[in-house]
Design a protein around this motif. Sequence first.
Motif, PDB file in Angstrom:
ATOM      1  N   LEU B 124       0.840  -1.207   0.000  1.00  0.00           N
ATOM      2  CA  LEU B 124       0.000   0.000   0.000  1.00  0.00           C
ATOM      3  C   LEU B 124       0.875   1.256   0.000  1.00  0.00           C
ATOM      4  N   GLY B 125       1.908   1.246   0.837  1.00  0.00           N
ATOM      5  CA  GLY B 125       2.800   2.399   0.940  1.00  0.00           C
ATOM      6  C   GLY B 125       3.495   2.689  -0.379  1.00  0.00           C
ATOM      7  N   ILE B 126       3.980   1.634  -1.034  1.00  0.00           N
ATOM      8  CA  ILE B 126       4.689   1.823  -2.309  1.00  0.00           C
ATOM      9  C   ILE B 126       3.722   2.332  -3.372  1.00  0.00           C
ATOM     10  N   VAL B 127       2.513   1.745  -3.402  1.00  0.00           N
ATOM     11  CA  VAL B 127       1.523   2.176  -4.405  1.00  0.00           C
ATOM     12  C   VAL B 127       1.161   3.652  -4.193  1.00  0.00           C
ATOM     13  N   LEU B 128       0.924   4.029  -2.937  1.00  0.00           N
ATOM     14  CA  LEU B 128       0.587   5.435  -2.659  1.00  0.00           C
ATOM     15  C   LEU B 128       1.750   6.355  -3.042  1.00  0.00           C
ATOM     16  N   ALA B 129       2.979   5.928  -2.731  1.00  0.00           N
ATOM     17  CA  ALA B 129       4.144   6.756  -3.073  1.00  0.00           C
ATOM     18  C   ALA B 129       4.247   6.928  -4.585  1.00  0.00           C
ATOM     19  N   LEU B 130       4.001   5.848  -5.324  1.00  0.00           N
ATOM     20  CA  LEU B 130       4.036   5.935  -6.788  1.00  0.00           C
ATOM     21  C   LEU B 130       3.004   6.941  -7.275  1.00  0.00           C
ATOM     22  N   GLY B 131       1.817   6.881  -6.685  1.00  0.00           N
ATOM     23  CA  GLY B 131       0.758   7.823  -7.056  1.00  0.00           C
ATOM     24  C   GLY B 131       1.148   9.257  -6.746  1.00  0.00           C
ATOM     25  N   GLY B 191       9.127   7.308   3.167  1.00  0.00           N
ATOM     26  CA  GLY B 191      10.444   6.926   2.657  1.00  0.00           C
ATOM     27  C   GLY B 191      10.465   6.774   1.151  1.00  0.00           C
ATOM     28  N   MET B 192       9.424   6.135   0.605  1.00  0.00           N
ATOM     29  CA  MET B 192       9.407   5.881  -0.837  1.00  0.00           C
ATOM     30  C   MET B 192       9.231   7.169  -1.637  1.00  0.00           C
ATOM     31  N   VAL B 193       8.450   8.106  -1.121  1.00  0.00           N
ATOM     32  CA  VAL B 193       8.299   9.382  -1.837  1.00  0.00           C
ATOM     33  C   VAL B 193       9.662  10.074  -1.914  1.00  0.00           C
ATOM     34  N   SER B 194      10.382  10.104  -0.783  1.00  0.00           N
ATOM     35  CA  SER B 194      11.732  10.687  -0.807  1.00  0.00           C
ATOM     36  C   SER B 194      12.631   9.929  -1.768  1.00  0.00           C
ATOM     37  N   GLY B 195      12.545   8.595  -1.703  1.00  0.00           N
ATOM     38  CA  GLY B 195      13.427   7.765  -2.528  1.00  0.00           C
ATOM     39  C   GLY B 195      13.156   7.931  -4.009  1.00  0.00           C
ATOM     40  N   LEU B 196      11.873   7.900  -4.382  1.00  0.00           N
ATOM     41  CA  LEU B 196      11.520   8.016  -5.802  1.00  0.00           C
ATOM     42  C   LEU B 196      11.873   9.397  -6.338  1.00  0.00           C
ATOM     43  N   LYS B 220      14.322   2.113 -14.304  1.00  0.00           N
ATOM     44  CA  LYS B 220      15.774   2.170 -14.425  1.00  0.00           C
ATOM     45  C   LYS B 220      16.400   3.196 -13.493  1.00  0.00           C
ATOM     46  N   LEU B 221      15.624   4.199 -13.076  1.00  0.00           N
ATOM     47  CA  LEU B 221      16.222   5.229 -12.223  1.00  0.00           C
ATOM     48  C   LEU B 221      15.526   5.348 -10.869  1.00  0.00           C
ATOM     49  N   ARG B 222      14.224   5.634 -10.862  1.00  0.00           N
ATOM     50  CA  ARG B 222      13.569   5.937  -9.595  1.00  0.00           C
ATOM     51  C   ARG B 222      13.584   4.752  -8.628  1.00  0.00           C
ATOM     52  N   PHE B 223      13.216   3.569  -9.119  1.00  0.00           N
ATOM     53  CA  PHE B 223      13.159   2.412  -8.217  1.00  0.00           C
ATOM     54  C   PHE B 223      14.528   2.052  -7.633  1.00  0.00           C
ATOM     55  N   PRO B 224      15.552   1.866  -8.481  1.00  0.00           N
ATOM     56  CA  PRO B 224      16.848   1.537  -7.885  1.00  0.00           C
ATOM     57  C   PRO B 224      17.330   2.618  -6.919  1.00  0.00           C
ATOM     58  N   ALA B 225      17.079   3.888  -7.251  1.00  0.00           N
ATOM     59  CA  ALA B 225      17.548   4.970  -6.385  1.00  0.00           C
ATOM     60  C   ALA B 225      16.815   4.958  -5.047  1.00  0.00           C
ATOM     61  N   VAL B 227      15.841   2.288  -3.267  1.00  0.00           N
ATOM     62  CA  VAL B 227      16.021   1.094  -2.437  1.00  0.00           C
ATOM     63  C   VAL B 227      16.568   1.399  -1.035  1.00  0.00           C
ATOM     64  N   PRO B 228      17.630   2.217  -0.898  1.00  0.00           N
ATOM     65  CA  PRO B 228      18.106   2.505   0.462  1.00  0.00           C
ATOM     66  C   PRO B 228      17.036   3.203   1.319  1.00  0.00           C
ATOM     67  N   TYR B 229      16.243   4.080   0.710  1.00  0.00           N
ATOM     68  CA  TYR B 229      15.166   4.772   1.425  1.00  0.00           C
ATOM     69  C   TYR B 229      14.103   3.769   1.855  1.00  0.00           C
ATOM     70  N   LEU B 230      13.774   2.848   0.951  1.00  0.00           N
ATOM     71  CA  LEU B 230      12.737   1.860   1.249  1.00  0.00           C
ATOM     72  C   LEU B 230      13.127   1.047   2.481  1.00  0.00           C
ATOM     73  N   PHE B 231      14.379   0.602   2.538  1.00  0.00           N
ATOM     74  CA  PHE B 231      14.761  -0.260   3.650  1.00  0.00           C
ATOM     75  C   PHE B 231      14.777   0.487   4.981  1.00  0.00           C
ATOM     76  N   ALA B 232      15.186   1.749   4.948  1.00  0.00           N
ATOM     77  CA  ALA B 232      15.124   2.541   6.185  1.00  0.00           C
ATOM     78  C   ALA B 232      13.684   2.562   6.683  1.00  0.00           C
ATOM     79  N   SER B 233      12.727   2.691   5.756  1.00  0.00           N
ATOM     80  CA  SER B 233      11.309   2.704   6.123  1.00  0.00           C
ATOM     81  C   SER B 233      10.828   1.340   6.585  1.00  0.00           C
ATOM     82  N   LEU B 234      11.290   0.289   5.920  1.00  0.00           N
ATOM     83  CA  LEU B 234      10.821  -1.048   6.263  1.00  0.00           C
ATOM     84  C   LEU B 234      11.193  -1.407   7.693  1.00  0.00           C
ATOM     85  N   LYS B 235      12.351  -0.926   8.143  1.00  0.00           N
ATOM     86  CA  LYS B 235      12.775  -1.226   9.516  1.00  0.00           C
ATOM     87  C   LYS B 235      11.819  -0.583  10.520  1.00  0.00           C
TER      88      LYS B 235
END
Lengths: 273, 306
Positions: B124-131, B191-196, B220-225, B227-235
């Motif tokens: 849900l978090g990733i989908v909302l961030a993408l939106g 986290g994902m909004v910052s990361g993307l 190719k750019l937003r998702f790989p960039a 990843v570090p933000y996502l994991f900080a959030s996942l913790k």
Amino acid sequence: MMQAVAVPEQVKDVAQWPVISTKNLDLQFQTADGPVQALKDVTLDVTPGDFVSFIGPSGCGKTTLLRCIAGLETPTGGMLSVNGMTAEEARKSRAYGYVFQAAGLYPWRNIGRNIKLPLEIMGFDKSEQDRRMRDVLQLVDLQGFEGKYPWQLSGGMQQRASIARALAFDADILLMDEPFGALDEIVRDHLNEQLLNLWSRTKKTICFVTHSIPEAVYLSTRIVVMSPRPGRITEIIESPLPKDRPLEIRDSAAFIEIAHRVREGLRAGHGDV
Amino acid sequence: MTDAAQTAVPIIRGAALRRFGGGVYPILAVLIALIAVWYLAAAWMNSTWTMDQAARAGTSPGFSEILADTMSQDRPKLPAPHQVAAEFYDLVFNKPVTSKRSLVWHAWVTLSATLVGFGIGTVLGIVLALGIVHNRAMDLSVMPWAIASQTIPILAIAPMIIVVLNSIGITGLLPKAVISAYLSFFPVVVGMVSGLRSPDAMQMDLLRTYNASRAEILWKLRFPASVPYLFASLKVGIAAALVGAVVGELPVQQGGLGARLLGGSYYGQTVQMWAALFMAAILAAVLVLIVTRIEAGLLKRMGLRQ
């Protein structure tokens, strides 16, 4: 020596289709403090195989002009054509490779995969991607480095890799925005020499933004001197230097003479400061 | 050659010792201090009851008798560490794991809801961030609601979620997972909004010069960039998911660490409560550790960590 000087002039007269052509190009940015005239009345033709340098103080619009040519900015007036198309169409047909001031390699991709990035997007098949990646690494003298990650390379090597990335899809035009601006003098000299070598081998048309006079004189067939407020062309200097330029040419009288003219041009355009 | 080897060994050993000692000894010192404070607090808090009992029986116990009693009451205000440890050991190792008396079984009930909720919340978090990143309307509207959702006390909204879902026939694991998701989606969105959005203008321009599509920019750019933000959030998210599951178990007495906590408080079973509390803490630590390990492995594979 003198014969070589005459050649670019003649080539131009044989009515070669200009690769890049601007006529009375204007660009106004709307800012919070009101409109800013970034480019005014810029008229310039770049013929195939030219090495054109844009030089001027910061704020003179040299990078903005390059971005207009790349279709990354939209001019507010005048005409601009790239390969006979609008800049936007040229961008969409991937007519040029662009090299930024920072190498901008993806830290999560090794050098080989960084170079394949445009090739993936442009839909080259896997074996073609591999072939081109190896070819351009050879061109920038980085063969064998495809498995390394960007952090394992020096700043100069990273910038060479980013040039290789811009060359990978073999566009005829190479747009370079102060690519060596962040590098030290020694590395810069070396890369300038390599770039000239690469240019003569690939016969690309190169537009090169710089604020270094020796760099502009050493590399260019034509030097476009620009001045700020509003950004405009004050002088276009045709270089009489031969195409084959060893680094030592910078001590020759001809070199110093052109450098002097560029400096004068910059000073004239900067009279109000 | 041998000279070099001989001098090299002590240096390496010294470094290893320093690193080992540097990490373990301070932690050990803090732990001992905590346990000491705990024992003192237990003796002090439980002594009231001991004194009351003694007064009622008409005896006047000595100091050592009082101290011994405060350490071994059935329903102490604050159980002593060794009581909690014994209860924990008993409930974990001496009960069959399928039994409702086993702490392992309760931990599993909580863990399953946590993981399902964490999964829902992350997606849900990733989908909302993408939106938010791709749609201007969502950019302006979603974030304030997401922030507002987190200002509501979870203890207040959890029973309502359970009741509402129960009334439409959803019971068991899912209502608890929904509460977990409710808590864990938020750090993921932020986290994902910052990361993307972390790729700079130059990176975006580079892809524009290739005429890359939005999907290509994303993959190719937003998702790989990001990843570090996502994991900080996942913790943060997985720890929040565990809290959500525990809170979700409070109103429904159908097992789980939350049920054990509330049940213990109903019957004054403080030792049981503390054992459940420790199980929850261990669970959280293990979950965060697993996420950290996955992060380290993934970043290394991506070449982002040396």
